[in-house]
Design a protein around this motif. Sequence first.
Motif, PDB file in Angstrom:
ATOM      1  N   HIS A 235       9.218  25.316 -21.780  1.00 44.22           N
ATOM      2  CA  HIS A 235      10.223  24.885 -22.766  1.00 44.22           C
ATOM      3  C   HIS A 235      11.438  24.296 -22.062  1.00 44.22           C
ATOM      4  N   LEU A 236      12.009  23.262 -22.690  1.00 45.76           N
ATOM      5  CA  LEU A 236      13.239  22.639 -22.202  1.00 45.76           C
ATOM      6  C   LEU A 236      14.112  22.312 -23.403  1.00 45.76           C
ATOM      7  N   SER A 237      15.377  22.755 -23.363  1.00 43.77           N
ATOM      8  CA  SER A 237      16.307  22.497 -24.464  1.00 43.77           C
ATOM      9  C   SER A 237      17.197  21.310 -24.145  1.00 43.77           C
ATOM     10  N   ASP A 238      17.398  20.461 -25.132  1.00 44.52           N
ATOM     11  CA  ASP A 238      18.258  19.276 -25.000  1.00 44.52           C
ATOM     12  C   ASP A 238      19.371  19.366 -26.039  1.00 44.52           C
ATOM     13  N   PRO A 239      20.466  20.090 -25.744  1.00 43.99           N
ATOM     14  CA  PRO A 239      21.525  20.310 -26.749  1.00 43.99           C
ATOM     15  C   PRO A 239      22.183  19.023 -27.243  1.00 43.99           C
ATOM     16  N   LYS A 240      22.238  17.993 -26.373  1.00 43.34           N
ATOM     17  CA  LYS A 240      22.916  16.750 -26.753  1.00 43.34           C
ATOM     18  C   LYS A 240      21.966  15.732 -27.372  1.00 43.34           C
ATOM     19  N   ASN A 241      20.693  16.056 -27.475  1.00 45.94           N
ATOM     20  CA  ASN A 241      19.709  15.156 -28.089  1.00 45.94           C
ATOM     21  C   ASN A 241      19.700  13.766 -27.443  1.00 45.94           C
ATOM     22  N   GLU A 242      19.688  13.758 -26.120  1.00 43.95           N
ATOM     23  CA  GLU A 242      19.794  12.469 -25.432  1.00 43.95           C
ATOM     24  C   GLU A 242      18.703  12.239 -24.388  1.00 43.95           C
ATOM     25  N   LEU A 243      17.860  13.223 -24.128  1.00 44.19           N
ATOM     26  CA  LEU A 243      16.846  13.067 -23.089  1.00 44.19           C
ATOM     27  C   LEU A 243      15.663  12.242 -23.580  1.00 44.19           C
TER      28      LEU A 243
ATOM     29  N   LYS B   1      20.408  23.212 -33.555  1.00 44.66           N
ATOM     30  CA  LYS B   1      20.464  21.766 -33.738  1.00 44.66           C
ATOM     31  C   LYS B   1      19.959  20.999 -32.516  1.00 44.66           C
ATOM     32  N   ALA B   2      19.718  21.701 -31.431  1.00 45.45           N
ATOM     33  CA  ALA B   2      19.271  21.026 -30.203  1.00 45.45           C
ATOM     34  C   ALA B   2      17.852  20.492 -30.377  1.00 45.45           C
ATOM     35  N   THR B   3      17.533  19.483 -29.558  1.00 45.92           N
ATOM     36  CA  THR B   3      16.153  19.009 -29.469  1.00 45.92           C
ATOM     37  C   THR B   3      15.403  19.898 -28.479  1.00 45.92           C
ATOM     38  N   HIS B   4      14.183  20.295 -28.860  1.00 48.53           N
ATOM     39  CA  HIS B   4      13.391  21.191 -28.012  1.00 48.53           C
ATOM     40  C   HIS B   4      12.147  20.449 -27.524  1.00 48.53           C
ATOM     41  N   TRP B   5      11.926  20.509 -26.203  1.00 49.70           N
ATOM     42  CA  TRP B   5      10.746  19.914 -25.569  1.00 49.70           C
ATOM     43  C   TRP B   5       9.809  21.047 -25.133  1.00 49.70           C
ATOM     44  N   PHE B   6       8.535  20.827 -25.374  1.00 46.47           N
ATOM     45  CA  PHE B   6       7.529  21.807 -24.956  1.00 46.47           C
ATOM     46  C   PHE B   6       6.452  21.089 -24.134  1.00 46.47           C
ATOM     47  N   LYS B   7       6.035  21.758 -23.082  1.00 46.24           N
ATOM     48  CA  LYS B   7       5.040  21.189 -22.174  1.00 46.24           C
ATOM     49  C   LYS B   7       3.792  22.072 -22.196  1.00 46.24           C
ATOM     50  N   ILE B   8       2.665  21.468 -22.591  1.00 45.85           N
ATOM     51  CA  ILE B   8       1.410  22.210 -22.722  1.00 45.85           C
ATOM     52  C   ILE B   8       0.336  21.504 -21.883  1.00 45.85           C
ATOM     53  N   LYS B   9      -0.398  22.285 -21.114  1.00 48.55           N
ATOM     54  CA  LYS B   9      -1.474  21.716 -20.294  1.00 48.55           C
ATOM     55  C   LYS B   9      -2.811  22.256 -20.801  1.00 48.55           C
TER      56      LYS B   9
ATOM     57  N   TYR C 188       3.408  16.659 -24.183  1.00 43.66           N
ATOM     58  CA  TYR C 188       4.850  16.850 -24.328  1.00 43.66           C
ATOM     59  C   TYR C 188       5.175  16.785 -25.824  1.00 43.66           C
ATOM     60  N   LEU C 189       5.745  17.844 -26.337  1.00 44.83           N
ATOM     61  CA  LEU C 189       6.152  17.897 -27.747  1.00 44.83           C
ATOM     62  C   LEU C 189       7.671  17.865 -27.835  1.00 44.83           C
ATOM     63  N   LYS C 190       8.186  16.942 -28.617  1.00 47.72           N
ATOM     64  CA  LYS C 190       9.622  16.844 -28.859  1.00 47.72           C
ATOM     65  C   LYS C 190       9.871  17.194 -30.331  1.00 47.72           C
ATOM     66  N   ILE C 191      10.659  18.258 -30.564  1.00 51.02           N
ATOM     67  CA  ILE C 191      10.848  18.764 -31.941  1.00 51.02           C
ATOM     68  C   ILE C 191      12.328  18.867 -32.264  1.00 51.02           C
ATOM     69  N   ARG C 192      12.687  18.331 -33.431  1.00 50.69           N
ATOM     70  CA  ARG C 192      14.057  18.443 -33.955  1.00 50.69           C
ATOM     71  C   ARG C 192      13.983  18.892 -35.422  1.00 50.69           C
ATOM     72  N   SER C 193      14.964  19.729 -35.833  1.00 47.97           N
ATOM     73  CA  SER C 193      14.947  20.185 -37.227  1.00 47.97           C
ATOM     74  C   SER C 193      16.283  20.824 -37.590  1.00 47.97           C
ATOM     75  N   THR C 194      16.680  20.618 -38.859  1.00 49.43           N
ATOM     76  CA  THR C 194      17.859  21.321 -39.381  1.00 49.43           C
ATOM     77  C   THR C 194      17.472  22.691 -39.932  1.00 49.43           C
ATOM     78  N   SER C 195      16.175  22.906 -40.123  1.00 46.01           N
ATOM     79  CA  SER C 195      15.703  24.219 -40.564  1.00 46.01           C
ATOM     80  C   SER C 195      15.463  25.090 -39.339  1.00 46.01           C
ATOM     81  N   SER C 196      14.884  26.256 -39.557  1.00 42.87           N
ATOM     82  CA  SER C 196      14.643  27.174 -38.457  1.00 42.87           C
ATOM     83  C   SER C 196      13.621  26.582 -37.482  1.00 42.87           C
TER      84      SER C 196
END
Length: 658
Positions: free
Chosen positions: A47-55, A80-88, A156-164
Amino acid sequence: MSHSPLRLVFFCIVLLSGRYIYAQGQTPVIVLSEADQSVEILGRMEHLSDPKNELTLEVVKTKPFNSLHEKRAPSFGFDKATHWFKIKLHNQSSIQDWLVEIAYPPLDSIDLFYQDASGWHHKSGGDHYTMASREIKHRHVTFPLALSKEETVTLYLKIRSTSSMQVPISVWSREEFGNGQYRIQFMNGIFYGMMLIMIFYNLFLYFSIRDKTTLYYVFTLASGTNVIAFFQGYGFFYVYGDYIITEHLFTIISGPLFVICSAVLTRSFLNLKSFNPALDSILKANIIVTIGAVVIILLFPISFKALHVLTFLNCFLILICAIYCFYKKYRPARYFLLAWVALLLAAALFSLRNLGFIPANWLTDMALYIGGILQTLFISFALGDRINLLVKENQEAKEKELQLEHLAKEKLELEVKERTLEIQKKNEQLEELNEVKDKLFSVVAHDLKGPLNSLKGTLSILRMGALSKDEFNDLAKSLDTQLNQTTYFLENLLQWGRTQIQGELYSPQPIRLDELTKNTIDLLQGEIEQKNIQVSLLADENSAAFGVKNMILTVIRNLLSNAIKFTNAGGSVKCIIQPKENLWVVSVVDSGTGIPPKYLENIFSLKGISTLGTREEKGTGIGLVLCKEFVEQNGGKIWCESTLGKGTTFSFSLPKSN
C-alpha cells in the motif's frame, strides 16, 4: 546450514498450497491454481498513500510500498487521500481468463494498471462511471484479466473516494465467479424478497387499520432496504447506474432517509411525546441536523463521514428510547427493543468498520443482512403485540362505554331536575326583562320631565305676551338650546333602549367629567331656578376620565335630576369631582330629605321604591338602575350614603384617562 532443509520444505508446502509466495522485502506473490479458483487477497498486497492526489503511475512505480496486515482487507475509514495498492499474481493453472473483483460498490474511482507482453493496460471503474462503461456488468467493479500459464503480473490499483475506503479484493476464474455469484444472488434474492413481502404486507395492513405507525414502519423498511441495496451495489446496478447525478443523490440521501424514517417510527411507536418529551425533542433535533447535513453535502463536495456519525448517533438514541419505554413497562417496547438492538448493533458494526475503528471481516460485511432480518422479524412481533394491545384497549373502552351509559341513565333524573331549575331561572329572568320593558316608557317620562317642564314654562311666558323684543330674542335662543339638548337626550335614550334589546358596543374614549357636569347643570337650569336651589361644581381642571360619553352623561343627568327633585326649595346641591389613585370619583351631594335605610339595599335595582319629590315630582325607579348598569360597563362602581332628614350623597368612580 542445518535449517536449510526445513526452509526448503516450508517453501514447497507454501508453493503446493496454491496460495501465495512471500519473500521478505518483496511484494507477496498470489498464486492462482486450478484447485483454488477464487482467491481473497485480504492484506496480501502493498500500500502507498498519496495525500495530495498528485502521484502518477510512473512515479508510483519508483516509490517504496508498505506492507499490510495479511489477514485483513484494507480499511482506512473516511480518507480523502488517493490510495495505491500493488498486487503480484502468478498463474500456475491452465486457466487464462480471470476476473479481479473489488467488492465495495461505494468507491468513487478505481483505476487498474498492469503490463503484459502487449504493453501497459489501463482500466477504470467505480460509482463515478456509468454501468454501461463497465466491461463486466456486475454490481461490484470487476476487471477482466488474461493470464497465460506460469505468467506473473503486477497490478497497480489507484482508488479515490469520498465514502469510506474499504478495499476487499478477490481474484476469480470466470467459471468460479459465475458459480459463486449464483449462490450469492440466490441468498440475496431470498433476503430482498422477504423485505419486499414485509413492505407490501405492512402497506396492506396500513390501508386496513389506518394506523400511521404501520405506515412509518413501511417507510423505515423501504429506506433500510435501500441502504443495504446501496452498499451491496444493487441500487447502482438496477436503478441509477446509468445516471451519475442520480447515483450521487442516492449516495447522499440513502442513509439520512433511514435515519429520518426510523426516528419518526420510534417517536410514534413508543409514544415518546407522552413518555419523555425530552427524548422526543432530541430525536427531532437529530432529524433536523441530519437534513442540514444532507443540504451541506449536496452543496459542497465534502466527506460523508458526518452522515455515518449521525447514523450511529441515531442508533444510539433509538436504543436509549426503547430501553426507557421498556423500563416504564410499555409492553410493545419489549419486541421493539429487541428489534433495534439487533439492527442498531449491526448498523453500529457497519458504521464503525466504515469509520475505520474496527477491521473488515465476515461479521461486519454481513452485519446489515443479519440485522435487517432480525429487525424485520422482531418489529413484526412488536406490531402484532401492539395491535393486540389496541384490540384489548378497544374492548376495555367498549366496556367502559357501557358503564358510562348506565351512569348516564342514572344521572338522567338529576339532569332533568337541573334543567327544570334552569328553566325556572330563565323564566325569572324573562319576567325581569318584561318588567324592564314595561318601565321603558316610564324612563322616557322620567328623564324628559325636567327639560320638558323648562320648555313648558318658557312657552307659558311667551303666551302672556308681556315680553320686549330683546327679551323675546333671549328666550328664543334659550328655547333653541333646550330643544337641541332635548333632541340629543332622546338619541341617548334610544341608545339605551338598544342596549336593553341588542346590547351595546363598548367604545370608550377620553372624556372631561367637569364639562359633562357643567353641561348637565345648564340643561337642568330651569328646575334649579324654580326651586331656588344653589348648585355648585367643585372639580379639578383636568378631570379627564376614560369611558363612553353618552353613558356617563346619562348617569350625571339622573343623579343631578334626583338631587334637585329631593332637595327642598332654597337648599343646595354640590357636584364634587376628585381624584383617588387611578380613578376619578364623582359625588352629587344634596341637602334633601334623605333615604330611609330599608330602601338603601335595593336602591340600584328594579325592586327600589320610587318616591315623590319635594314638589310632588313623579319618578319611575329606573333611573338608578341605568346609572349602575352604565357605570359598571365603563369599569367603575356606584354607591349611596344617606341620612334621613339631612341629605344623600351618590358617588361613582371611573378610570382615569392616560
